[in-house]
Design a protein around this motif. Structure first.
Motif, mmCIF file in Angstrom:
data_model
loop_
_atom_site.group_PDB
_atom_site.id
_atom_site.type_symbol
_atom_site.label_atom_id
_atom_site.label_comp_id
_atom_site.label_asym_id
_atom_site.label_seq_id
_atom_site.Cartn_x
_atom_site.Cartn_y
_atom_site.Cartn_z
ATOM 1 N N LYS A 185 77.191 47.969 25.355
ATOM 2 C CA LYS A 185 77.868 46.854 24.691
ATOM 3 C C LYS A 185 76.857 45.828 24.177
ATOM 4 C CE LYS A 185 81.962 47.493 27.518
ATOM 5 N NZ LYS A 185 81.463 48.134 28.781
ATOM 6 N N ASP A 219 84.850 49.071 31.834
ATOM 7 C CA ASP A 219 85.662 48.154 31.023
ATOM 8 C C ASP A 219 85.197 46.707 31.130
ATOM 9 O OD1 ASP A 219 87.259 50.197 30.045
ATOM 10 O OD2 ASP A 219 88.609 50.098 31.750
ATOM 11 N N GLN A 234 88.380 34.302 30.812
ATOM 12 C CA GLN A 234 88.271 35.745 31.043
ATOM 13 C C GLN A 234 87.073 36.007 31.946
ATOM 14 O OE1 GLN A 234 88.773 36.063 26.573
ATOM 15 N NE2 GLN A 234 88.798 38.197 27.229
ATOM 16 N N LEU A 277 82.943 43.670 30.438
ATOM 17 C CA LEU A 277 82.158 43.414 29.231
ATOM 18 C C LEU A 277 80.717 43.015 29.536
ATOM 19 C CD1 LEU A 277 84.888 41.432 27.294
ATOM 20 C CD2 LEU A 277 84.235 43.812 26.963
ATOM 21 N N THR A 294 86.202 42.699 20.877
ATOM 22 C CA THR A 294 86.844 41.942 21.936
ATOM 23 C C THR A 294 86.333 40.506 21.858
ATOM 24 O OG1 THR A 294 86.956 43.897 23.319
ATOM 25 C CG2 THR A 294 87.112 41.782 24.444
ATOM 26 N N GLN A 295 87.253 39.568 21.702
ATOM 27 C CA GLN A 295 86.838 38.158 21.621
ATOM 28 C C GLN A 295 86.745 37.554 23.007
ATOM 29 O OE1 GLN A 295 90.008 37.068 18.778
ATOM 30 N NE2 GLN A 295 88.350 36.060 17.621
ATOM 31 N N PRO A 316 87.768 41.942 29.553
ATOM 32 C CA PRO A 316 88.597 41.869 28.347
ATOM 33 C C PRO A 316 90.014 41.394 28.673
ATOM 34 C CG PRO A 316 88.367 44.140 29.035
ATOM 35 C CD PRO A 316 87.481 43.325 29.951
ATOM 36 N N ARG A 317 90.665 40.747 27.680
ATOM 37 C CA ARG A 317 92.004 40.176 27.872
ATOM 38 C C ARG A 317 93.044 41.252 28.195
ATOM 39 N NH1 ARG A 317 92.902 35.020 26.649
ATOM 40 N NH2 ARG A 317 91.053 34.903 25.348
ATOM 41 N N TYR A 318 92.836 42.464 27.705
ATOM 42 C CA TYR A 318 93.815 43.524 27.950
ATOM 43 C C TYR A 318 93.168 44.684 28.696
ATOM 44 C CZ TYR A 318 96.014 40.685 24.445
ATOM 45 O OH TYR A 318 96.515 39.616 23.772
#
Lengths: 95, 95, 95, 95, 95, 95, 95
Positions: free
Chosen positions: F9, G88, G36, G90, F72-73, G67-69
């Motif tokens: 990432k 997952d 987050q 970040l 992804t923000q 991540p938010r989701y």
């Protein structure tokens, strides 16, 4: 009669909101909703599942956390159970 | 005439709610809904399915639990059957 | 003229509800709906399909059960046929 | 100018309903709808596509059956063509 | 300043409907819609993309046909470009 | 405090429409919309991501083009950043 | 009692908007929305997950951006946690 899951599947019995776990803890989830906790009641043999060799780390009696979605619900001898693949179980609750 | 499933597929005959299993048990599911239980009536040869070598562990006469979704329904000689891949079967019911 | 399917595909001619099979059986499906049964009219050569080496087990004249969804319908010389990959065929009907 | 497809792609020219094929046959599809038949007008070199080594079996001039969905339509020099991967072609029509 | 695409990506400049190609041809697409044709303006280095080793066959200046869907549109220094993976390009237009 | 991305990432800081790049260029995108351009502010270590060994080619300070969808923000210390996998970055802007 | 995640999963405790991190920083996210950011409270053993050998780089106490989701929410002993696969996550926030 008992259930023998195939491959890397496990059979779970979901805990009721007011149920006391093996360690004596009273579960604190809101009473309207069952906790995402279960006791493992049967474990598949693992081995080759698709092209992956799965080693089973769960065993009967384990207290586990499972995700809200993705379990298959079954009814067997009048009781409800959940069936999931071992890899979908989130965590084991250790005393 | 009989059905010979291809690859890792199995043919199932779903149990009726009031049907008595081989072990003499009267199934306790609600009478409005068929239980997710079936008897295996034919088993494919396994072997190479896609890029995976599948060994069949189910055999004719096995009493199994299957998931509510994912079975293919067929009608053959006036009877209804389900066809599934072995890996989609959840568990074998052992006496 | 004839159809030569590519790879692991097979061409099927669906049986009509009132059609008599090679074995003389009158098919018992309801007359409103065609049975999910077909005769194999052409078989691909198999071999490497994607990264999988497929051996064809179906042959011309086989009487097969196919799933209600997933077949590709084609019209050729005024006749309708179905094209499927061998692995999507559910079972062979053996006499 | 001509089209040189990349990888395992082929360029097809769809047959018109009233078109006569190389073998002299008048196609029998209903006149409202184009048949799912085409002549191959260009063939990619095959070779490594993703992680799969593809050998091209189609050649220019082949008369093929293609599926109703999945083709990419292009317009080139005022003519319409279809582009597909070889593996999506259903069958070759042999004389 | 120029764009250096990563991996197996290529940057394309779409041809306008009235644009004349290198070979002098006036493109015949309807004037309301841009043709699905473009000139390659930058090519990534290829090499290992995911688990696949990609060899770039496209080069700067190639006249290509691309699919209507799937391109990523970008604006750079006031100009619009398309970015695609080489494998999504349909065909090269050869003189 | 700084962000250390995991695996393949990268963390990006999107350029504002009126921002001047390192090379002195005033970006020409319409003022209503941010350009799809960013400066790389942190790069993961690469290595084994899933079953793929990823070598990082991006480095801090790189000026890149990224796709409109898929990032992804995140908000960190009051600033907004984007996080993407290196393979989703479209191109590097070279002086 | 504590949670022991399976495979490459980690259990996270999300930071509250007004919470002070280990490094003394007051988080600046808008007070209506939780940041987050989370603290890792339990880490799975890694190893073979599917057909991929995962090495865990996260450890208890790590301050991470997620991540938010995509997180699975669980309630355990009256507290809410998030469970995610390591891949997952970040980024790690380094002091």
């Amino acid at each position: 009669m008992k259930l023998a899951p195939l491959g890397d599947k496990v059979v779970l019995k979901q805990l009721e909101a007011e149920e006391t776990t093996k360690s004596g803890l009273i579960l604190t989830s809101s009473s309207q909703e069952k906790p995402q906790e279960a006791i493992v009641v049967a474990v598949g043999p693992g081995g080759l599942v698709g092209d992956v060799n799965v080693e089973m780390v769960l065993k009967e009696g384990d207290h586990v956390i499972f995700p809200r979605y993705g379990a298959t619900q079954i009814k067997f001898e009048g009781e409800e159970y959940l069936v999931m693949r071992q890899n979908d179980i989130l965590a084991i609750v250790k005393d």
